[in-house]
Design a protein around this motif. Structure first.
Motif, PDB file in Angstrom:
ATOM      1  N   PHE A  70       1.120  -1.156  -0.026  1.00 59.80           N
ATOM      2  CA  PHE A  70       0.184  -0.082   0.381  1.00 59.80           C
ATOM      3  C   PHE A  70       0.619   1.322  -0.117  1.00 59.80           C
ATOM      4  O   PHE A  70       1.943   1.670   0.709  1.00 59.80           O
ATOM      5  CB  PHE A  70      -0.828  -0.368   1.357  1.00 59.80           C
ATOM      6  N   THR A  92      -4.537   8.283   2.119  1.00 60.34           N
ATOM      7  CA  THR A  92      -5.725   8.358  -0.194  1.00 60.34           C
ATOM      8  C   THR A  92      -4.175   6.884  -0.466  1.00 60.34           C
ATOM      9  O   THR A  92      -3.254   7.095  -1.465  1.00 60.34           O
ATOM     10  CB  THR A  92      -5.221   9.406  -1.197  1.00 60.34           C
ATOM     11  N   VAL A  93      -4.838   5.722  -0.579  1.00 61.58           N
ATOM     12  CA  VAL A  93      -3.822   4.450  -0.554  1.00 61.58           C
ATOM     13  C   VAL A  93      -4.402   4.406  -2.156  1.00 61.58           C
ATOM     14  O   VAL A  93      -5.722   4.188  -2.803  1.00 61.58           O
ATOM     15  CB  VAL A  93      -4.300   3.439   0.391  1.00 61.58           C
ATOM     16  N   PHE A  94      -2.987   4.376  -2.475  1.00 61.11           N
ATOM     17  CA  PHE A  94      -3.210   2.790  -4.291  1.00 61.11           C
ATOM     18  C   PHE A  94      -2.144   2.013  -3.674  1.00 61.11           C
ATOM     19  O   PHE A  94      -1.339   1.451  -2.242  1.00 61.11           O
ATOM     20  CB  PHE A  94      -2.905   3.841  -5.047  1.00 61.11           C
ATOM     21  N   ALA A  95      -2.030   0.884  -4.045  1.00 69.40           N
ATOM     22  CA  ALA A  95      -1.860  -0.464  -4.460  1.00 69.40           C
ATOM     23  C   ALA A  95       0.239   0.425  -5.803  1.00 69.40           C
ATOM     24  O   ALA A  95       0.073   0.568  -6.495  1.00 69.40           O
ATOM     25  CB  ALA A  95      -1.865  -1.070  -5.388  1.00 69.40           C
ATOM     26  N   LEU A 167      -2.295   3.580 -10.436  1.00 72.11           N
ATOM     27  CA  LEU A 167      -1.899   2.613 -10.624  1.00 72.11           C
ATOM     28  C   LEU A 167      -0.497   2.370 -11.367  1.00 72.11           C
ATOM     29  O   LEU A 167      -0.033   2.036 -11.005  1.00 72.11           O
ATOM     30  CB  LEU A 167      -2.743   1.138 -10.425  1.00 72.11           C
TER      31      LEU A 167
END
Lengths: 276, 276
Positions: A70, A92-95, A167
């Motif tokens: 994350f 603000t989470v992204f992968a 992403l």
């Protein structure tokens, strides 16, 4: 205590760092050590094994294949100001996928210029999970942290920004250095402020402190733990500060041969050279 | 040919579907079969093993732990119109982590209502990768496809939309059914149009055809392959059509006991019950 993952002739090994030496442990990497159980630190601290010099050792990504990576965006007060964005109420989470990771001295693989030339840096405090974290308060989440490391969240800005979802620009193959060390929480405290610096070819580009995090590591992990169980070896990159290349006038991007050095006080440093 | 992953007393097994029977194969799951080499289909088609009835078999997530799950947003002409959004020039790709996956008849775990009650459905054509795909043209990418399946990209809309990045609402633990079967490309052709339908408690909520995809599976895989190598077992959910609950007036969300049925022509169907 400090641990790392080192490449050997028979594959990677977890290692304990003792001064200028590495003590090779009977685990394939730091993730496997962490997954060995709640008392991983005692076990990793006590185990004996072959000793090799730290200097000249070839370090692998600290956690080579996290189940989850994350990343947090817009989490430094100064970076949000620079990008003209408000700090969000929620992280603000992204992968990122594990295939993006490289070792802390590996070559940073630039895409073919026909694919992207907008290759940018993002120095970040990395948090490595040591025991399962689920529906945890910030305090409980902190108890599940194995330690801290350095992540350079390399970002292909054109791919990141061409749709609403980042992403695509964040998970380019062999782009993202992680390491060199896992430093346990008894040695460092990000909330107390650890100096951070990123240079490109010796010129300082980013400089801040871990105490500039808008939403701290404990809160970020607590938040994620409401979504999904964090497990040993999971990696959280907690966001970057002012000074990325994309918002400079004119923009600055990494090109073949550029040398990127990242350091965080107490966590060591990583040096990666960009290569086509 | 059709394959599936079934739970047995000694863990999961890959299986070949023959009419109303499953032939258990010497692989832990479909991912392991795919990773066994380029000729996985011949091997999976020829291997013999214990036979069990399909009816009553407990199916696991078709690919239980993909290295990568890419999802595509806004990729049906009718869904984009419904959401008042233009179709993007590039596929809007975002991630889901494997821990979100459940089997095609498993209970769909609703979050505690204090965390989210905005649980929505998204019927999607799933593509499973069979051999490595890197820097591939659409035609080359298609040659790396192992087959197709059904994915219900369950989305917690409040968590999805509270920041710019959708990941938080897309990767809730044990939320996302995948399966029941991997159907090989010699049996089905999404570009020719396969009917898709999702019902909730028997009421049709989504209905479209795979030929409504704005950016087809081959183009999506080709695009992703410029970012990172797709490997056997990777899963791509290609986007959903009109009819999600969140944009209805008033909005409709899943609650305890709701029965969701997803079917795609040629790929079978999945039936999951939402449970607190």
């Amino acid at each position: 205590m400090r641990f790392t993952t080192v490449r050997t002739a028979v594959g990677t090994k977890a290692a304990r760092v003792e001064g200028e030496e590495l003590v090779l442990l009977p685990y394939a990497d730091v993730s496997e050590l962490l997954a060995s159980g709640e008392d991983w630190q005692a076990r990793g601290g006590a185990a004996d094994g072959e000793r090799v010099p730290l200097e000249g050792a070839e370090l692998a990504p600290l956690v080579p294949r996290p189940e989850k990576i994350f990343c947090v965006g817009l989490n430094y007060r100064d970076h949000a100001a620079e990008a003209n964005l408000e700090l969000p109420e929620y992280p603000t989470v992204f992968a990122k996928f594990a295939r993006a990771l490289i070792g802390p001295e590996d070559e940073l693989v630039l895409p073919d210029p026909s694919i992207s030339t907008w290759v940018d840096w993002e120095l970040e405090l990395g948090v490595v999970v040591g025991s399962p974290i689920r529906h945890a308060s910030p305090e409980e989440a902190l108890a599940g942290v194995a330690g801290y490391t350095i992540v350079d969240d390399i970002s292909m800005r054109d791919w990141q920004l061409r749709t609403s979802q980042w992403l695509a620009g964040k998970t380019f193959e062999a782009s993202t250095p992680v390491g060199p060390f896992l430093v346990t929480p008894d040695e460092v405290d990000p909330t107390a402020g650890m100096a951070m610096k990123l240079t490109v070819n010796g010129e300082t580009m980013q400089e801040s402190s871990t105490d500039q995090l808008a939403i701290g590591a404990a809160e970020v992990l607590s938040y994620i733990s409401k979504i999904v169980t964090l497990v040993p070896g999971d990696l959280i990159a907690t966001g970057t500060m002012a000074g990325v290349g994309h918002v400079r006038t004119p923009p600055v991007y990494l090109t073949d041969g550029d040398l990127v050095e990242c350091s965080i006080e107490g966590l060591g440093s990583q040096t990666t050279r960009a290569r086509l």
